[in-house]
Design a protein around this motif. Structure first.
Motif, PDB file in Angstrom:
ATOM      1  N   ILE A  19    -104.137  -4.490  23.570  1.00  0.00           N
ATOM      2  CA  ILE A  19    -103.360  -3.478  24.295  1.00  0.00           C
ATOM      3  C   ILE A  19    -102.751  -4.084  25.554  1.00  0.00           C
ATOM      4  O   ILE A  19    -101.585  -3.821  25.879  1.00  0.00           O
ATOM      5  N   ALA A  20    -103.504  -4.915  26.258  1.00  0.00           N
ATOM      6  CA  ALA A  20    -102.971  -5.577  27.458  1.00  0.00           C
ATOM      7  C   ALA A  20    -101.785  -6.475  27.087  1.00  0.00           C
ATOM      8  O   ALA A  20    -100.763  -6.488  27.771  1.00  0.00           O
ATOM      9  N   GLY A  21    -101.915  -7.210  25.992  1.00  0.00           N
ATOM     10  CA  GLY A  21    -100.814  -8.068  25.524  1.00  0.00           C
ATOM     11  C   GLY A  21     -99.595  -7.255  25.116  1.00  0.00           C
ATOM     12  O   GLY A  21     -98.461  -7.662  25.357  1.00  0.00           O
ATOM     13  N   LEU A  22     -99.816  -6.083  24.533  1.00  0.00           N
ATOM     14  CA  LEU A  22     -98.715  -5.208  24.148  1.00  0.00           C
ATOM     15  C   LEU A  22     -97.943  -4.723  25.373  1.00  0.00           C
ATOM     16  O   LEU A  22     -96.711  -4.728  25.390  1.00  0.00           O
ATOM     17  N   PHE A  23     -98.662  -4.328  26.431  1.00  0.00           N
ATOM     18  CA  PHE A  23     -97.992  -3.886  27.654  1.00  0.00           C
ATOM     19  C   PHE A  23     -97.225  -5.021  28.322  1.00  0.00           C
ATOM     20  O   PHE A  23     -96.091  -4.832  28.775  1.00  0.00           O
ATOM     21  N   ILE A  24     -97.800  -6.190  28.381  1.00  0.00           N
ATOM     22  CA  ILE A  24     -97.123  -7.329  29.004  1.00  0.00           C
ATOM     23  C   ILE A  24     -95.883  -7.715  28.205  1.00  0.00           C
ATOM     24  O   ILE A  24     -94.826  -7.970  28.775  1.00  0.00           O
ATOM     25  N   SER A  25     -95.992  -7.748  26.893  1.00  0.00           N
ATOM     26  CA  SER A  25     -94.831  -8.125  26.075  1.00  0.00           C
ATOM     27  C   SER A  25     -93.731  -7.070  26.156  1.00  0.00           C
ATOM     28  O   SER A  25     -92.550  -7.413  26.189  1.00  0.00           O
ATOM     29  N   SER A  26     -94.089  -5.780  26.217  1.00  0.00           N
ATOM     30  CA  SER A  26     -93.051  -4.754  26.344  1.00  0.00           C
ATOM     31  C   SER A  26     -92.357  -4.857  27.700  1.00  0.00           C
ATOM     32  O   SER A  26     -91.143  -4.652  27.797  1.00  0.00           O
ATOM     33  N   TYR A  27     -93.092  -5.184  28.757  1.00  0.00           N
ATOM     34  CA  TYR A  27     -92.486  -5.404  30.075  1.00  0.00           C
ATOM     35  C   TYR A  27     -91.492  -6.567  30.023  1.00  0.00           C
ATOM     36  O   TYR A  27     -90.375  -6.467  30.526  1.00  0.00           O
ATOM     37  N   LEU A  28     -91.881  -7.666  29.400  1.00  0.00           N
ATOM     38  CA  LEU A  28     -91.001  -8.827  29.307  1.00  0.00           C
ATOM     39  C   LEU A  28     -89.764  -8.532  28.466  1.00  0.00           C
ATOM     40  O   LEU A  28     -88.653  -8.954  28.815  1.00  0.00           O
ATOM     41  N   TRP A  29     -89.922  -7.815  27.355  1.00  0.00           N
ATOM     42  CA  TRP A  29     -88.771  -7.474  26.525  1.00  0.00           C
ATOM     43  C   TRP A  29     -87.816  -6.543  27.258  1.00  0.00           C
ATOM     44  O   TRP A  29     -86.592  -6.685  27.139  1.00  0.00           O
ATOM     45  N   ASN A  35     -81.523  -7.059  31.406  1.00  0.00           N
ATOM     46  CA  ASN A  35     -80.870  -8.156  32.112  1.00  0.00           C
ATOM     47  C   ASN A  35     -81.165  -8.121  33.618  1.00  0.00           C
ATOM     48  O   ASN A  35     -80.275  -8.261  34.451  1.00  0.00           O
ATOM     49  N   VAL A  36     -82.433  -7.914  33.939  1.00  0.00           N
ATOM     50  CA  VAL A  36     -82.869  -7.799  35.332  1.00  0.00           C
ATOM     51  C   VAL A  36     -82.666  -9.132  36.047  1.00  0.00           C
ATOM     52  O   VAL A  36     -83.032 -10.185  35.540  1.00  0.00           O
ATOM     53  N   ILE A  49     -66.529 -11.859  54.477  1.00  0.00           N
ATOM     54  CA  ILE A  49     -67.609 -11.047  53.907  1.00  0.00           C
ATOM     55  C   ILE A  49     -68.201 -11.749  52.689  1.00  0.00           C
ATOM     56  O   ILE A  49     -67.497 -12.348  51.889  1.00  0.00           O
ATOM     57  N   VAL A  50     -69.521 -11.638  52.569  1.00  0.00           N
ATOM     58  CA  VAL A  50     -70.243 -12.130  51.399  1.00  0.00           C
ATOM     59  C   VAL A  50     -70.863 -10.929  50.706  1.00  0.00           C
ATOM     60  O   VAL A  50     -71.509 -10.101  51.350  1.00  0.00           O
ATOM     61  N   CYS A  51     -70.655 -10.813  49.399  1.00  0.00           N
ATOM     62  CA  CYS A  51     -71.236  -9.722  48.609  1.00  0.00           C
ATOM     63  C   CYS A  51     -72.126 -10.333  47.531  1.00  0.00           C
ATOM     64  O   CYS A  51     -71.703 -11.239  46.810  1.00  0.00           O
ATOM     65  N   ILE A  52     -73.332  -9.821  47.426  1.00  0.00           N
ATOM     66  CA  ILE A  52     -74.269 -10.271  46.391  1.00  0.00           C
ATOM     67  C   ILE A  52     -74.681  -9.039  45.596  1.00  0.00           C
ATOM     68  O   ILE A  52     -75.154  -8.057  46.159  1.00  0.00           O
ATOM     69  N   PHE A  53     -74.493  -9.106  44.280  1.00  0.00           N
ATOM     70  CA  PHE A  53     -74.838  -7.997  43.397  1.00  0.00           C
ATOM     71  C   PHE A  53     -75.842  -8.477  42.359  1.00  0.00           C
ATOM     72  O   PHE A  53     -75.672  -9.541  41.763  1.00  0.00           O
ATOM     73  N   ARG A  54     -76.901  -7.693  42.158  1.00  0.00           N
ATOM     74  CA  ARG A  54     -77.913  -7.998  41.151  1.00  0.00           C
ATOM     75  C   ARG A  54     -78.317  -6.706  40.444  1.00  0.00           C
ATOM     76  O   ARG A  54     -78.376  -5.643  41.050  1.00  0.00           O
ATOM     77  N   TRP A  55     -78.622  -6.835  39.156  1.00  0.00           N
ATOM     78  CA  TRP A  55     -79.171  -5.717  38.397  1.00  0.00           C
ATOM     79  C   TRP A  55     -80.679  -5.703  38.559  1.00  0.00           C
ATOM     80  O   TRP A  55     -81.323  -6.737  38.509  1.00  0.00           O
ATOM     81  N   GLY A  56     -81.258  -4.515  38.712  1.00  0.00           N
ATOM     82  CA  GLY A  56     -82.700  -4.351  38.804  1.00  0.00           C
ATOM     83  C   GLY A  56     -83.213  -3.527  37.641  1.00  0.00           C
ATOM     84  O   GLY A  56     -82.518  -3.316  36.650  1.00  0.00           O
ATOM     85  N   PHE A  57     -84.429  -3.021  37.771  1.00  0.00           N
ATOM     86  CA  PHE A  57     -84.995  -2.154  36.748  1.00  0.00           C
ATOM     87  C   PHE A  57     -84.354  -0.779  36.837  1.00  0.00           C
ATOM     88  O   PHE A  57     -83.919  -0.357  37.906  1.00  0.00           O
ATOM     89  N   PRO A  58     -84.260  -0.030  35.723  1.00  0.00           N
ATOM     90  CA  PRO A  58     -83.654   1.306  35.759  1.00  0.00           C
ATOM     91  C   PRO A  58     -84.362   2.221  36.759  1.00  0.00           C
ATOM     92  O   PRO A  58     -85.563   2.153  36.942  1.00  0.00           O
ATOM     93  N   GLY A  59     -83.573   3.034  37.386  1.00  0.00           N
ATOM     94  CA  GLY A  59     -84.096   3.957  38.380  1.00  0.00           C
ATOM     95  C   GLY A  59     -83.095   4.140  39.499  1.00  0.00           C
ATOM     96  O   GLY A  59     -81.907   3.845  39.364  1.00  0.00           O
ATOM     97  N   ILE A  60     -83.586   4.600  40.631  1.00  0.00           N
ATOM     98  CA  ILE A  60     -82.718   4.877  41.767  1.00  0.00           C
ATOM     99  C   ILE A  60     -82.061   3.605  42.288  1.00  0.00           C
ATOM    100  O   ILE A  60     -80.890   3.596  42.628  1.00  0.00           O
ATOM    101  N   LYS A  61     -82.811   2.536  42.349  1.00  0.00           N
ATOM    102  CA  LYS A  61     -82.284   1.283  42.906  1.00  0.00           C
ATOM    103  C   LYS A  61     -81.970   0.267  41.810  1.00  0.00           C
ATOM    104  O   LYS A  61     -82.320  -0.906  41.907  1.00  0.00           O
TER     105      LYS A  61
END
Length: 133
Positions: A19-29, A35-36, A49-61
């Motif tokens: 179960i621990a391996g399943l959670f870790i692998s789902s996080y990685l996938w 494309n975090v 001006i310098v602009c830096i844009f990055r994608w994060g995990f889904p949510g507010i930020k």
């Protein structure tokens, strides 16, 4: 004494690891599919001006967007660690905001010469010094 040793059935222990391996692998996938960490850097000398844009995990930020002035950039830093797990990372040090990585931390495909060349080009463009640590 052997009577004091607690007995756990092997199936229960292996189920926990599974179960621990399943959670870790789902996080990685999810990290790969969402494309975090990907994004772009934009340096505009005309506006300063310098602009830096990055994608994060889904949510507010989900979208990380940083904007700051070129005159606030103190230096370009290079971190090179050789060995079993080599790391070659390019950072930008900004006054009041700390250090921001410009290359991915898992990007091990740059040779020391390539990362040095990228740092030199960027430092020349921004007119800031290069620091190695």
């Amino acid at each position: 004494p052997s009577q004091e040793i607690l007995f756990f059935p092997q199936g229960v222990v292996m189920s926990f690891y599974g179960i621990a391996g399943l959670f870790i692998s789902s996080y990685l996938w999810c990290t790969i599919l969402w494309n975090v960490g990907s994004g772009y850097d934009r340096f505009d000398r005309k506006e300063g001006i310098v602009c830096i844009f990055r994608w994060g995990f889904p949510g507010i930020k989900r979208r990380v967007f940083l904007r700051f002035l070129m005159r606030d950039i103190q230096s370009i830093r290079i971190q090179v660690k050789e060995g079993l797990y080599p790391r070659r990372i390019l950072y930008m040090e900004i006054r009041g905001q700390g250090i921001i990585p410009l290359t991915r931390t898992d990007d091990q495909f740059f040779t020391p010469r390539e990362i040095e060349q990228k740092a030199a080009e960027l430092a020349y463009f921004l007119r800031v010094p290069i620091e190695v640590f």
